[in-house]
Design a protein around this motif. Structure first.
Motif, PDB file in Angstrom:
ATOM      1  N   GLU A   1     -10.807  12.808   9.782  1.00 41.14           N
ATOM      2  CA  GLU A   1     -11.724  11.819   9.082  1.00 41.14           C
ATOM      3  C   GLU A   1     -10.601  10.623   8.355  1.00 41.14           C
ATOM      4  OE1 GLU A   1     -14.847  11.767   5.481  1.00 41.14           O
ATOM      5  OE2 GLU A   1     -14.630  13.684   6.832  1.00 41.14           O
ATOM      6  N   LYS A   2      -9.530  11.108   7.742  1.00 39.90           N
ATOM      7  CA  LYS A   2      -8.726  10.330   7.216  1.00 39.90           C
ATOM      8  C   LYS A   2      -7.886   9.315   7.999  1.00 39.90           C
ATOM      9  CE  LYS A   2      -4.824  10.080   3.829  1.00 39.90           C
ATOM     10  NZ  LYS A   2      -3.733  10.900   2.918  1.00 39.90           N
ATOM     11  N   MET A   3      -7.633   9.851   9.342  1.00 40.42           N
ATOM     12  CA  MET A   3      -7.094   8.925  10.374  1.00 40.42           C
ATOM     13  C   MET A   3      -7.850   7.894  10.822  1.00 40.42           C
ATOM     14  SD  MET A   3      -4.398   8.328  12.513  1.00 40.42           S
ATOM     15  CE  MET A   3      -3.560   9.516  12.715  1.00 40.42           C
ATOM     16  N   ASN A   4      -9.287   8.389  10.958  1.00 40.67           N
ATOM     17  CA  ASN A   4     -10.288   7.257  11.399  1.00 40.67           C
ATOM     18  C   ASN A   4     -10.492   6.025  10.326  1.00 40.67           C
ATOM     19  OD1 ASN A   4     -10.768   8.296  13.897  1.00 40.67           O
ATOM     20  ND2 ASN A   4     -12.391   9.722  13.176  1.00 40.67           N
TER      21      ASN A   4
ATOM     22  N   PHE B   1      -8.289   5.305   8.052  1.00 43.59           N
ATOM     23  CA  PHE B   1      -6.848   4.470   7.904  1.00 43.59           C
ATOM     24  C   PHE B   1      -6.988   3.403   9.040  1.00 43.59           C
ATOM     25  CE2 PHE B   1      -2.863   3.969  10.142  1.00 43.59           C
ATOM     26  CZ  PHE B   1      -1.989   3.461   9.095  1.00 43.59           C
ATOM     27  N   LYS B   2      -7.470   3.869  10.115  1.00 40.77           N
ATOM     28  CA  LYS B   2      -7.339   2.945  11.492  1.00 40.77           C
ATOM     29  C   LYS B   2      -8.445   1.700  11.202  1.00 40.77           C
ATOM     30  CE  LYS B   2      -7.726   5.771  14.780  1.00 40.77           C
ATOM     31  NZ  LYS B   2      -7.913   6.055  16.343  1.00 40.77           N
ATOM     32  N   GLU B   3      -9.343   2.144  10.673  1.00 42.07           N
ATOM     33  CA  GLU B   3     -10.513   1.225  10.273  1.00 42.07           C
ATOM     34  C   GLU B   3      -9.916   0.109   9.515  1.00 42.07           C
ATOM     35  OE1 GLU B   3     -13.865  -1.243  10.448  1.00 42.07           O
ATOM     36  OE2 GLU B   3     -13.325   0.627  11.953  1.00 42.07           O
ATOM     37  N   LYS B   4      -9.323   0.487   8.233  1.00 46.41           N
ATOM     38  CA  LYS B   4      -8.775  -0.325   7.453  1.00 46.41           C
ATOM     39  C   LYS B   4      -7.560  -1.221   7.808  1.00 46.41           C
ATOM     40  CE  LYS B   4      -7.350  -0.160   2.542  1.00 46.41           C
ATOM     41  NZ  LYS B   4      -7.178   0.581   1.325  1.00 46.41           N
ATOM     42  N   TYR B   5      -6.970  -0.650   8.559  1.00 44.95           N
ATOM     43  CA  TYR B   5      -5.543  -1.426   8.639  1.00 44.95           C
ATOM     44  C   TYR B   5      -5.250  -2.098  10.304  1.00 44.95           C
ATOM     45  CZ  TYR B   5      -3.473   0.639   4.506  1.00 44.95           C
ATOM     46  OH  TYR B   5      -3.281   0.759   3.061  1.00 44.95           O
ATOM     47  N   LEU B   6      -6.375  -1.351  11.243  1.00 48.03           N
ATOM     48  CA  LEU B   6      -6.135  -1.706  12.383  1.00 48.03           C
ATOM     49  C   LEU B   6      -7.502  -2.062  13.399  1.00 48.03           C
ATOM     50  CD1 LEU B   6      -3.865   1.325  13.059  1.00 48.03           C
ATOM     51  CD2 LEU B   6      -2.903  -0.861  13.336  1.00 48.03           C
ATOM     52  N   SER B   7      -8.542  -2.555  12.697  1.00 48.71           N
ATOM     53  CA  SER B   7      -9.728  -2.595  13.198  1.00 48.71           C
ATOM     54  C   SER B   7      -9.740  -3.924  14.386  1.00 48.71           C
ATOM     55  CB  SER B   7     -10.683  -2.992  12.174  1.00 48.71           C
ATOM     56  OG  SER B   7     -10.309  -4.075  11.301  1.00 48.71           O
ATOM     57  N   SER B   8      -8.776  -4.688  14.344  1.00 48.03           N
ATOM     58  CA  SER B   8      -8.625  -5.680  15.471  1.00 48.03           C
ATOM     59  C   SER B   8      -7.529  -5.268  16.448  1.00 48.03           C
ATOM     60  CB  SER B   8      -8.086  -7.016  14.616  1.00 48.03           C
ATOM     61  OG  SER B   8      -9.041  -7.409  13.628  1.00 48.03           O
ATOM     62  N   CYS B   9      -7.031  -3.954  16.521  1.00 49.44           N
ATOM     63  CA  CYS B   9      -6.200  -3.697  17.523  1.00 49.44           C
ATOM     64  C   CYS B   9      -6.954  -2.731  18.424  1.00 49.44           C
ATOM     65  CB  CYS B   9      -5.229  -3.128  17.071  1.00 49.44           C
ATOM     66  SG  CYS B   9      -3.961  -3.992  16.082  1.00 49.44           S
TER      67      CYS B   9
ATOM     68  N   ASN C   1       0.735  -1.108   0.098  1.00 46.44           N
ATOM     69  CA  ASN C   1       0.099   0.070   0.004  1.00 46.44           C
ATOM     70  C   ASN C   1       0.780   1.206  -0.055  1.00 46.44           C
ATOM     71  OD1 ASN C   1      -2.896  -1.157   0.582  1.00 46.44           O
ATOM     72  ND2 ASN C   1      -1.393  -2.136   2.185  1.00 46.44           N
ATOM     73  N   ASP C   2       0.643   2.161  -1.006  1.00 43.60           N
ATOM     74  CA  ASP C   2       1.741   3.209  -1.239  1.00 43.60           C
ATOM     75  C   ASP C   2       1.503   4.171  -0.023  1.00 43.60           C
ATOM     76  OD1 ASP C   2       2.747   2.258  -3.548  1.00 43.60           O
ATOM     77  OD2 ASP C   2       1.433   3.548  -4.717  1.00 43.60           O
ATOM     78  N   LEU C   3       2.468   5.023   0.522  1.00 41.05           N
ATOM     79  CA  LEU C   3       2.508   5.916   1.414  1.00 41.05           C
ATOM     80  C   LEU C   3       1.528   6.937   1.170  1.00 41.05           C
ATOM     81  CD1 LEU C   3       6.186   6.920   1.938  1.00 41.05           C
ATOM     82  CD2 LEU C   3       4.767   5.054   3.135  1.00 41.05           C
ATOM     83  N   GLU C   4       1.028   7.131  -0.033  1.00 39.56           N
ATOM     84  CA  GLU C   4      -0.089   8.302  -0.314  1.00 39.56           C
ATOM     85  C   GLU C   4      -1.348   7.785   0.243  1.00 39.56           C
ATOM     86  OE1 GLU C   4       1.884   7.013  -2.700  1.00 39.56           O
ATOM     87  OE2 GLU C   4       2.721   8.581  -3.841  1.00 39.56           O
ATOM     88  N   THR C   5      -1.486   6.558   0.692  1.00 41.44           N
ATOM     89  CA  THR C   5      -2.659   6.082   1.023  1.00 41.44           C
ATOM     90  C   THR C   5      -2.994   6.223   2.931  1.00 41.44           C
ATOM     91  OG1 THR C   5      -2.129   3.800   1.530  1.00 41.44           O
ATOM     92  CG2 THR C   5      -3.220   4.386  -0.660  1.00 41.44           C
ATOM     93  N   LEU C   6      -1.563   6.342   3.277  1.00 43.31           N
ATOM     94  CA  LEU C   6      -1.554   6.747   4.860  1.00 43.31           C
ATOM     95  C   LEU C   6      -1.774   8.050   5.173  1.00 43.31           C
ATOM     96  CD1 LEU C   6      -0.365   3.761   4.135  1.00 43.31           C
ATOM     97  CD2 LEU C   6       1.549   4.117   5.748  1.00 43.31           C
TER      98      LEU C   6
END
Length: 374
Positions: free
Chosen positions: A342-345, A347-355, A312-317
């Motif tokens: 909004e972008k942070m939330n 991002f977390k939902e996509k990559y960290l939803s189980s944390c 996943n490119d850095l642009e998506t983070l």
């Protein structure tokens, strides 16, 4: 010793010596119910990934054994003894927890009664790794570094696909339980203690903004590089009345930059840091759980993207990509580094939803030590 020579030595151990040792111990031992090993060949003691699981097992009445050491600091004879002893313990263990590639674990056809749980040290999925990156596992390497992984823990359902590809595993072996170490990020008492400890060790940081610089490395583990460290240090030296810089290097870089080594672990600085600067490190995923901003300082971004590549490119983070030191100075000095909420939330939902503070429990449920919901 260059990487290729090291790889051939690993292959000799993995395909020749260690399997014979395991077969010998398998004939002369039995799996001991409740025997749990935490094994690592990169550092002494429990890693951050292991600690929450180890502590949970102790509370449940188990007596897990820690078998770790830094083989980079051992002489060849010591390395052999380290691995030989592990193979005996491995043949007897019901559960084995690791956090990185660990040659002995993957060197044999292990007993079915033994479960290997890979508490991989990186959350999310950013730069390519494993079989997807020639720097990690080159074509000439004849072995299976990810063999025998029964469970690999990842930070969200979205990230499962990348670990399946990197380790060449079946879908059922990769579980979105969350990353165990992130449980501690949700513990207010632990965070408060880390803040107190930080200022005790670095009283000069009081009253200043804290920047954590935590880069990964370019190249391979044998010959790593840290592009940009000099520029970062120069920038914050010019702002030392306002900022306190913490440089926390990847383990492979520390011996090359001993003057920057800190006495605290990277995650121990998260609660106090106002800003993270990194390059291609997965630390951005952990740090985002604190809802704090990140900058990516990547002067070699275009070359790195071609040579290593990303899932996943850095642009998506969430965070600005900066390739020039003058631009980096301007962003920091003007305070224009905050991330859109909004972008942070998203991002977390996509990559960290189980944390969510309960990853350790889910890991123990997954391997059958805990019953679901208990």
């Amino acid at each position: 010793m260059d990487k290729k020579t090291k790889d051939y030595m690993k292959m000799l151990m993995q395909r020749g010596i260690l399997p014979m040792l395991y077969k010998h111990y398998e004939k002369n031992t039995e799996v001991k119910k409740g025997k749990i090993l935490f094994a690592d060949s990169n550092e002494k003691g429990l890693s951050s990934e292991m600690k929450p699981v180890y502590m949970a097992l102790k509370k449940l009445g188990y007596r897990p054994e820690v078998y770790t050491g830094d083989i980079r600091k051992m002489k060849p004879a010591m390395v052999f003894r380290f691995m030989k002893t592990f193979m005996k313990k491995y043949a007897e263990a019901e559960y084995v927890f690791i956090t990185n590639y660990f040659v002995p674990v993957s060197s044999c056809d292990k007993r079915k009664e033994t479960k290997v749980i890979q508490l991989w040290h990186a959350a999310g999925a950013l730069k390519k790794m494993g079989y997807d990156a020639s720097d990690d596992i080159p074509e000439y390497y004849k072995g299976e570094p990810s063999k025998n992984f029964d469970v690999v823990t990842v930070s969200s359902p979205y990230c499962r696909q990348f670990f399946q590809s990197a380790f060449r595993l079946k879908e059922e072996n990769v579980k979105a339980t969350g990353i165990a170490r992130t449980d501690f990020y949700f513990n207010k008492r632990m965070n408060d203690k880390k803040i107190e400890n930080f200022y005790f060790r670095y009283p000069k940081a009081k009253g200043k903004k804290i920047c954590l610089y935590a880069p990964s490395f370019s190249g391979n583990a044998t010959d790593p590089e840290c592009t940009g460290i000099e520029e970062i240090v120069d920038i914050f030296n010019s702002m030392q009345d306002e900022w306190f810089l913490c440089v926390s290097l990847h383990p492979h870089l520390r011996k090359f930059y001993p003057e920057y080594n800190m006495c605290l672990k990277t995650e121990d600085i998260f609660p106090v840091a106002d800003l993270l600067i990194t390059d291609y490190s997965s630390v951005v995923f952990d740090f985002s759980l604190y809802d704090k901003p990140t900058l990516f300082y990547v002067p070699d971004y275009d070359d790195y993207k071609k040579e290593r590549g990303f899932y996943n490119d850095l642009e998506t983070l969430p965070g600005k990509i900066v390739k020039d030191s003058n631009e980096l100075y301007d962003i920091i000095s003007t305070g224009k580094y905050n991330t859109d909420a909004e972008k942070m939330n998203a991002f977390k939902e996509k990559y960290l939803s189980s944390c969510d503070g309960h990853a350790t429990r889910r890991i123990l449920e997954e391997i059958g030590i805990l019953q679901e919901g208990k």
